[in-house]
Design a protein around this motif. Structure first.
Motif, PDB file in Angstrom:
ATOM      1  N   ASN A 283       4.157 -80.838  36.533  1.00  0.00           N
ATOM      2  CA  ASN A 283       4.667 -80.735  37.900  1.00  0.00           C
ATOM      3  C   ASN A 283       3.551 -80.450  38.900  1.00  0.00           C
ATOM      4  N   PHE A 284       2.622 -79.583  38.501  1.00  0.00           N
ATOM      5  CA  PHE A 284       1.484 -79.277  39.369  1.00  0.00           C
ATOM      6  C   PHE A 284       0.661 -80.538  39.626  1.00  0.00           C
ATOM      7  N   PHE A 285       0.416 -81.310  38.568  1.00  0.00           N
ATOM      8  CA  PHE A 285      -0.346 -82.543  38.683  1.00  0.00           C
ATOM      9  C   PHE A 285       0.384 -83.546  39.574  1.00  0.00           C
ATOM     10  N   VAL A 286       1.713 -83.652  39.382  1.00  0.00           N
ATOM     11  CA  VAL A 286       2.525 -84.570  40.182  1.00  0.00           C
ATOM     12  C   VAL A 286       2.455 -84.203  41.663  1.00  0.00           C
ATOM     13  N   TRP A 287       2.575 -82.915  41.964  1.00  0.00           N
ATOM     14  CA  TRP A 287       2.511 -82.472  43.359  1.00  0.00           C
ATOM     15  C   TRP A 287       1.137 -82.772  43.968  1.00  0.00           C
ATOM     16  N   ILE A 288       0.078 -82.586  43.188  1.00  0.00           N
ATOM     17  CA  ILE A 288      -1.266 -82.864  43.702  1.00  0.00           C
ATOM     18  C   ILE A 288      -1.406 -84.344  44.053  1.00  0.00           C
ATOM     19  N   ILE A 289      -0.974 -85.221  43.131  1.00  0.00           N
ATOM     20  CA  ILE A 289      -1.071 -86.664  43.380  1.00  0.00           C
ATOM     21  C   ILE A 289      -0.187 -87.066  44.562  1.00  0.00           C
ATOM     22  N   GLY A 290       1.078 -86.577  44.561  1.00  0.00           N
ATOM     23  CA  GLY A 290       2.009 -86.926  45.630  1.00  0.00           C
ATOM     24  C   GLY A 290       1.551 -86.445  46.985  1.00  0.00           C
ATOM     25  N   LEU A 291       1.080 -85.205  47.040  1.00  0.00           N
ATOM     26  CA  LEU A 291       0.615 -84.663  48.322  1.00  0.00           C
ATOM     27  C   LEU A 291      -0.644 -85.383  48.793  1.00  0.00           C
ATOM     28  N   GLY A 292      -1.492 -85.773  47.821  1.00  0.00           N
ATOM     29  CA  GLY A 292      -2.688 -86.530  48.198  1.00  0.00           C
ATOM     30  C   GLY A 292      -2.322 -87.848  48.854  1.00  0.00           C
ATOM     31  N   THR A 293      -1.313 -88.538  48.292  1.00  0.00           N
ATOM     32  CA  THR A 293      -0.847 -89.793  48.884  1.00  0.00           C
ATOM     33  C   THR A 293      -0.252 -89.558  50.266  1.00  0.00           C
ATOM     34  N   LEU A 294       0.510 -88.477  50.398  1.00  0.00           N
ATOM     35  CA  LEU A 294       1.133 -88.160  51.683  1.00  0.00           C
ATOM     36  C   LEU A 294       0.085 -87.784  52.727  1.00  0.00           C
ATOM     37  N   ILE A 295      -0.926 -87.044  52.308  1.00  0.00           N
ATOM     38  CA  ILE A 295      -1.986 -86.638  53.237  1.00  0.00           C
ATOM     39  C   ILE A 295      -2.721 -87.865  53.767  1.00  0.00           C
ATOM     40  N   ALA A 296      -2.890 -88.868  52.895  1.00  0.00           N
ATOM     41  CA  ALA A 296      -3.542 -90.102  53.350  1.00  0.00           C
ATOM     42  C   ALA A 296      -2.739 -90.730  54.484  1.00  0.00           C
TER      43      ALA A 296
END
Length: 423
Positions: A283-296
């Motif tokens: 879940n931590f990894f998923v949030w990091i990837i998802g938030l990274g995409t959103l931040i872009a």
């Protein structure tokens, strides 16, 4: 000062967006894609978690099973390879001396051939206490009979509670309740059909422990003991409990406490805590990837807002010269930024949730159409919680504020004279 309910200012914002349709769409699409990917990743993580957790079956996650084995070390004059046997003393130890132990049920079993009329199948008959139903999370639906009770135990009745697969193999469409099946030339009356944690081709019947002990263990000893545990929430507490439990059994049976082969211990809580630790990492990894995409996507919005501020520099200068306060310009840009991120973010979130629900619906329909007992599953119910949707909403509003703040701050800092000179 500009208010969020000022119609004129909203019309101005929509006019600005209308003049730059393609740019607004591409900017908003990056935000929509970011939140869409975040939802899909979270749904996939939940699907993996639900699938693996379902393989624990309906059995309580706080269940421990103990069975006798042979010692691997000599201890206090006792030779190695000595067979350990479990009996009433072990039950009393768990029931009275292990404060973490909840419901306790001894077990004894035999592999037999069960028959009804002209049908016969290989099966396992397992003798248990009535508490086994709670420990193993067994379910008996209305109209499907009952589980073993204390009267069955006291009178050593030859009654059996069978699983769904055994019912289908022996009785087909016939109602098994009240019918007699044979096992080792003995007749057992069917009193219930349960649903539980049996996998694959396992045909199982539960019978009163007192009956099974008399038939299979000659009236003495246990094949194993299962019990639930309470008040253990961390891996450290669980490890300490298991170590203390082995030490108590070692003192009772006089074997080395460090001899892990003397008795077998299957601790479902340990497996559960390890699994939850893995999924917390996922879940931590998923949030990091998802938030990274959103931040872009948010960076894209911020860049577009910078371009908008540069194009409207002269306009903002005229506003200031006419007496507009810096806060009014700041709020105008923030409102436009929040509008773009919120609208496109919601679109991405709706599409993400909709896709996960469609996948879940398809999987449920496929599972409903499948026949047979429950099989091993690694992916199940890939949906997101309402709490996640609520959190995503707050995240979108926050993202809109962040995306618009820095361009708005730049616009506010430009003096009226500088703005009038801008090309």
């Amino acid at each position: 000062m500009i208010g969020i309910f000022d119609v004129d200012n909203w019309m101005e914002i929509f006019s600005t967006i209308k003049k730059n349709k393609l740019r607004t769409f591409l900017t908003g699409f990056s935000v929509a894609w970011g939140i869409f990917m975040l939802v899909i990743l979270l749904a996939s993580g939940n699907g993996l978690k639900h699938g693996v957790m379902s393989n624990f079956g309906d059995r309580s996650i706080n269940t421990v099973e103990i069975w006798p084995r042979r010692t691997s070390k000599a201890f206090q004059g006792n030779q190695s390879n000595r067979r350990i046997s479990l009996d009433q003393k072990d039950f009393d130890l768990l029931d009275k001396q292990v404060k973490e132990a909840g419901n306790v049920s001894p077990r004894t079993w035999a592999n037999t051939v069960a028959g009804y009329n002209f049908e016969s199948i290989n099966s396992t008959f397992q003798g248990v206490y009535p508490t086994e139903m709670i420990i193993s999370g067994l379910k008996i639906k209305d109209g499907k009979g009952r589980f073993i009770n204390e009267i069955d135990m006291k009178e050593r009745r030859k009654v059996a509670v069978i699983n769904k697969r055994m019912k289908e193999a022996l009785f087909k469409e016939e109602d098994p309740l009240g019918k007699m099946i044979t096992s080792n030339n003995l007749n057992f009356k069917i009193i219930g059909v349960y649903e539980g944690n049996d996998w694959g081709n396992q045909n199982r019947a539960y019978i009163p422990f007192s009956t099974a002990q008399l038939l299979y263990n000659r009236g003495w000893g246990f094949s194993g003991i299962t019990f639930s545990i309470n008040d253990l929430e961390t891996k450290e507490d669980n490890e300490k409990f298991e170590k203390d439990l082995r030490r108590k059994f070692a003192a009772l049976h006089q074997f080395d406490p460090e001899d892990t082969r003397a008795i077998g211990i299957n601790n479902n809580l340990e497996n559960y805590l390890q699994t939850m630790g893995i999924f917390n990492g996922i879940n931590f990894f998923v949030w990091i990837i998802g938030l990274g995409t959103l931040i872009a996507g948010i960076v894209g919005v911020s860049n577009i807002m910078l371009i908008t501020v540069r194009e409207r520099t002269r306009e903002f200068g005229i506003r200031k010269a006419l007496g507009a306060k810096p806060a009014s310009i700041l709020q105008l840009i923030l409102m436009e930024s929040i509008l773009i991120t919120s609208v496109f973010g919601y679109i991405g979130m709706v599409f993400g949730i909709g896709l996960s629900e469609m996948i879940n619906y398809g999987m449920e329909m496929s599972q409903a159409a499948a026949s047979g007992d429950r099989e091993f599953s690694i992916f199940k119910n890939p949906t997101v919680d309402l709490a996640v949707a609520g959190g995503a909403t707050i995240l979108l509003i926050f993202a809109g504020v962040i995306a618009g703040y820095f361009p708005a701050r730049k616009a506010v800092k430009v003096t009226a004279v500088e703005a009038m000179r801008a090309e």
